[in-house]
Design a protein around this motif. Structure first.
Motif, PDB file in Angstrom:
ATOM      1  N   LYS A   1       0.804  -1.329  -0.069  1.00 36.01           N
ATOM      2  CA  LYS A   1       0.001  -0.123  -0.034  1.00 36.01           C
ATOM      3  C   LYS A   1       0.836   1.385  -0.023  1.00 36.01           C
ATOM      4  N   ASN A   2       2.024   1.261  -0.178  1.00 38.80           N
ATOM      5  CA  ASN A   2       2.968   2.323  -0.062  1.00 38.80           C
ATOM      6  C   ASN A   2       3.103   2.858  -1.619  1.00 38.80           C
ATOM      7  N   SER A   3       4.073   3.929  -1.568  1.00 37.43           N
ATOM      8  CA  SER A   3       4.074   4.444  -3.143  1.00 37.43           C
ATOM      9  C   SER A   3       4.779   3.836  -3.880  1.00 37.43           C
TER      10      SER A   3
END
Length: 333
Positions: free
Chosen positions: A125-127
């Motif tokens: 879910k991180n960039s």
């Protein structure tokens, strides 16, 4: 009742606003990504980009999609490509390919056709959106090299899962049903046409440790490089011939492997004769090999089965004390 109706209408309005804002962000995010690739001298084009799926999905469709990275020589062309996601779980997507696509590599071009090809993909879910797990299924798959006939299979299944602790470690499980090699490959290994058209089994189960996880930078910049390969079992059965492979390899910064793979060959005498028929080895050399290998298999207790250790060291592949060729370069472009 009136208050409940008002609450429902307000909630529906808020959700509609969320969806339309989210859809616009999805669309602009993809558009910005393509623009960034063009700024890096890629060919990154599409004739249309749409986002649909109201109220619970963000379904993105690209039409006439073309991506080409001149630095690596890889390119991909499709009439359409879809990425389907639930609006409340955007890191879990379904990717859908068309029944016809073109893939170009640094060495050749391939036409790929299938009755169905789609994958379930879950990312972080991180960039950077590192790949956590994926499952790909393709039915009636045909891979055609230019000016050659196709390699076909009735189904292809590929599962990938990232280790929860070692972020660059992935497990791969692959099976291909009714794999039929191209005639060019068959002529190379079976000029006497002794083998059946299709393999009865083709599968692999292995773990590969990369120097970093597979994320957006793997497409945008450079590919993660393998540092260790653990083959639990890779197996192929083609007529009376059966090959199984297992072992471990460490890979240095140059892409050179070091370690040992053990090949189990059943009905190995037939394999030798196919090698002679394909002119891979001479009959005289095959006779010498057969004498030595017969002794080894007899000592192991089964004259039809061989356990052959292949050692990778000093940039060479060794069969026992004898070097049999250069080690492959395991680097991803």
């Amino acid at each position: 009742m009136k208050r409940l109706l008002i609450v429902i209408l307000i909630a529906a309005g808020l959700w509609s606003g969320y969806w339309f804002v989210g859809a616009q962000r999805v669309k602009s995010g993809f558009a910005d990504w393509f623009e960034a690739r063009r700024g890096e001298a890629w060919a990154a084009e599409y004739s249309a980009l749409s986002v649909q799926g109201f109220p619970n999905r963000f379904d993105t469709t690209f039409t006439d999609l073309e991506l080409a990275d001149p630095a690596t020589g890889w390119a991909w062309q499709v009439p359409f490509f879809q990425i389907l996601a639930l609006s409340y779980q955007p890191n879990h997507v379904i990717a859908i390919w068309p029944d016809q696509q073109l893939v170009a590599t640094p060495t050749d071009k391939y036409d790929i056709s299938s009755a169905k090809m789609q994958a379930s993909v879950v990312t972080g879910k991180n960039s950077n959106q590192a790949l956590d797990r994926a499952n790909l299924v393709a039915d009636s798959l045909q891979i055609t090299r230019r000016d050659h006939d196709a390699t076909t299979m009735t189904a292809l299944h590929l599962a990938v899962r990232r280790d929860e602790v070692q972020t660059g470690l992935y497990r791969f499980a692959l099976t291909a049903d009714d794999l039929a090699p191209s005639s060019a490959f068959r002529k190379l290994v079976d000029r006497s046409d002794r083998l059946p058209r299709t393999l009865s089994a083709f599968s692999a189960d292995m773990q590969v440790s990369f120097d970093r996880p597979w994320d957006l930078s793997a497409v945008e910049n450079s590919r993660p490089q393998p540092r260790r390969i653990d083959v639990t079992l890779a197996e192929a059965k083609w007529g009376d011939l059966e090959l199984a492979l297992a072992g471990e390899l460490e890979i240095d910064d140059r892409g050179r492997p070091k370690g040992r793979l053990t090949v189990k060959a059943r009905n190995w005498r037939e394999i030798l004769q196919i090698a002679v028929s394909s002119e891979t080895i001479s009959q005289g050399f095959a006779d010498q090999l057969e004498s030595g290998l017969a002794m080894i298999s007899g000592l192991a207790g089964n004259p039809k089965t061989l356990d052959i250790p292949l050692d990778f060291r000093r940039d060479l592949v060794f069969l026992g004390p004898l070097p049999i060729g250069p080690a492959p370069l395991l680097r991803l472009r």
